[in-house]
Design an enzyme around this catalytic site. Structure first.
Site, PDB file in Angstrom:
ATOM      1  N   CYS A 132      38.249 -58.111  10.327  1.00 59.63           N
ATOM      2  CA  CYS A 132      37.874 -56.712  10.052  1.00 59.63           C
ATOM      3  C   CYS A 132      38.754 -55.701  10.790  1.00 59.63           C
ATOM      4  CB  CYS A 132      36.407 -56.501  10.412  1.00 59.63           C
ATOM      5  SG  CYS A 132      35.869 -57.354  11.910  1.00 59.63           S
ATOM      6  N   HIS A 245      33.954 -50.011  12.596  1.00 60.95           N
ATOM      7  CA  HIS A 245      34.799 -50.125  13.782  1.00 60.95           C
ATOM      8  C   HIS A 245      35.685 -48.884  13.880  1.00 60.95           C
ATOM      9  CE1 HIS A 245      33.459 -54.150  13.902  1.00 60.95           C
ATOM     10  NE2 HIS A 245      34.544 -54.798  13.523  1.00 60.95           N
TER      11      HIS A 245
HETATM   12  O1  L14 Z   1      36.011 -62.586  11.171  1.00 63.89           O
HETATM   13  O2  L14 Z   1      32.198 -58.957  15.473  1.00 63.89           O
HETATM   14  O3  L14 Z   1      37.186 -63.276  12.808  1.00 63.89           O
HETATM   15  O4  L14 Z   1      31.554 -60.725  16.526  1.00 63.89           O
HETATM   16  C1  L14 Z   1      34.698 -62.790  14.363  1.00 63.89           C
HETATM   17  C2  L14 Z   1      33.933 -61.948  15.379  1.00 63.89           C
HETATM   18  C3  L14 Z   1      34.350 -61.047  12.637  1.00 63.89           C
HETATM   19  C4  L14 Z   1      33.616 -60.200  13.639  1.00 63.89           C
HETATM   20  C5  L14 Z   1      36.223 -62.660  12.379  1.00 63.89           C
HETATM   21  C6  L14 Z   1      32.199 -60.186  15.638  1.00 63.89           C
HETATM   22  C7  L14 Z   1      35.358 -61.898  13.358  1.00 63.89           C
HETATM   23  C8  L14 Z   1      32.950 -61.060  14.673  1.00 63.89           C
END
Ligand code: L14
Length: 341
Positions: A132, A245
């Site tokens: 993301c 974000h």
């Molecule tokens: O897709 O916000 O690699 O804890 C892994 C951590 C998505 C967000 C990914 C989080 C992320 C996630």
């Protein structure tokens, strides 16, 4: 009439999965049959799509027989295990987890940036959806990269709890409620309290002192732009925000570029909306980006400490463009340019 497809959503009951189903409906994806899949106790529930109820079935090794496109957001372990079974049965996987992103035989795609990469899905039958934080940064930086080149990126993120899933959304809500009512907050999801706090810690710590999330931003950006010469250093921070974000991004370009030129470039960039009028207190904010698909960019200004420096503030909904929307856009390219022929 174009072709329509049998589509499966794996991880259908999750925070991202439910938005994937919403995106497929909103964007009128050409679906013949929709199959909803989940692991463990979520199977057996029912979800709505186009006004009808669909049962959520258990995700198994044979779930993808007769399915054309499988969109996965059931976690890295499920993707690692089940994507190869899906591919073996002729289903093209669009995977939202980190499991396959850096595999050299798997394309890593942002439709606005490198749609051509979809072509190599034939290697493994898998296409990866980037992280993301990477997606929103690269949607905004790709036009700058193409115009002026990029030497180095310094990024700090301010990431919403929804990335961790529904349990983290509940955790922030419950902790805030407890604190405002003078009760001791409970802590189940993160190693520390997230309500009224910031944690410089997303995903696991690696041997180099960075987190895995930080290294994803470095490695995935280079893969998508096909340029390992870009220096990228990231600090990823969890903040008590539910959706979207935010990112403070400092870019050093190879050629000179003015903030006015960057603004003009981004005003014409696909998927980008410039919100940048400090005289009216206008800049991108998480609460405005939530529920939208655009990447919002503002605070565009020169870094006066170096010759070719630009600072930007980039905000996007991590569950929409950062996950579900980007995955469905990839599926649209597949349907239109590859499987529909
Ligand atoms: O897709 O916000 O690699 O804890 C892994 C951590 C998505 C967000 C990914 C989080 C992320 C996630």
């Amino acid at each position: 009439m174009g072709k329509s497809f049998n589509v499966a959503v794996a991880g259908a009951t999750g925070a991202v999965g439910s938005q994937m189903i919403a995106c497929l409906e909103e964007r009128g994806f050409p679906i013949n049959n929709l199959k909803l899949l989940a692991t463990g106790k979520s199977a057996g529930r029912k979800l709505r799509f186009r006004g009808k109820e669909f049962p959520v079935e258990e995700l198994t090794e044979t779930s993808f027989r007769g399915i054309d496109i499988g969109i996965f957001s059931a976690g890295g372990a499920a993707s690692e295990k089940y994507a190869p079974y899906a591919a073996k049965d002729g289903c093209v996987v669009v995977d939202n987890s980190a499991a396959w992103r850096m595999d050299p035989d798997v394309p890593l795609v942002i439709p606005e940036v490198n749609p051509h990469a979809v072509a190599t899905y034939t290697n493994k039958g898998i296409i990866a959806n980037p992280n993301c934080s990477t997606i929103q940064m690269v949607v905004a930086l790709a036009p700058i990269y193409r115009k002026a080149g990029i030497k180095r990126i310094v990024v700090s993120t301010y990431q919403a709890v929804s990335g961790t899933g529904k349990k983290a959304i509940d955790e922030l809500y419950n902790q805030a409620e407890a604190i405002l009512n003078s009760r001791e907050p409970e802590k189940n999801v993160y190693p520390h309290r997230i309500a009224f706090n910031c944690l410089p810690h997303i995903d696991i710590f690696l041997d180099n002192g960075y987190t895995k999330e930080e290294m994803k931003m470095t490695n995935e950006t280079r893969k998508i732009l096909e340029d390992d010469s870009i220096g990228i250093t990231a600090t990823t921070v969890r903040v008590p925000v539910f959706f979207s974000h935010s990112e403070s991004v400092n870019v050093e370009t190879r050629d000179p570029i003015t903030p006015e030129e960057v603004r003009a470039l981004l005003e014409n960039a696909p998927g980008v909306e410039v919100v940048d009028d400090p005289s009216k207190n206008l800049y991108p904010m998480a609460i405005d980006a939530a529920g939208k698909d655009e990447t919002f960019v503002g605070r565009i200004r020169a870094d006066e400490t170096i010759p070719n420096g630009i600072n930007l503030w980039i905000v996007s909904d991590n569950i929409r463009k950062g996950a579900a929307t980007n995955a469905v856009q990839i599926a649209e390219i597949l349907a239109k340019d590859y499987l529909g022929k």
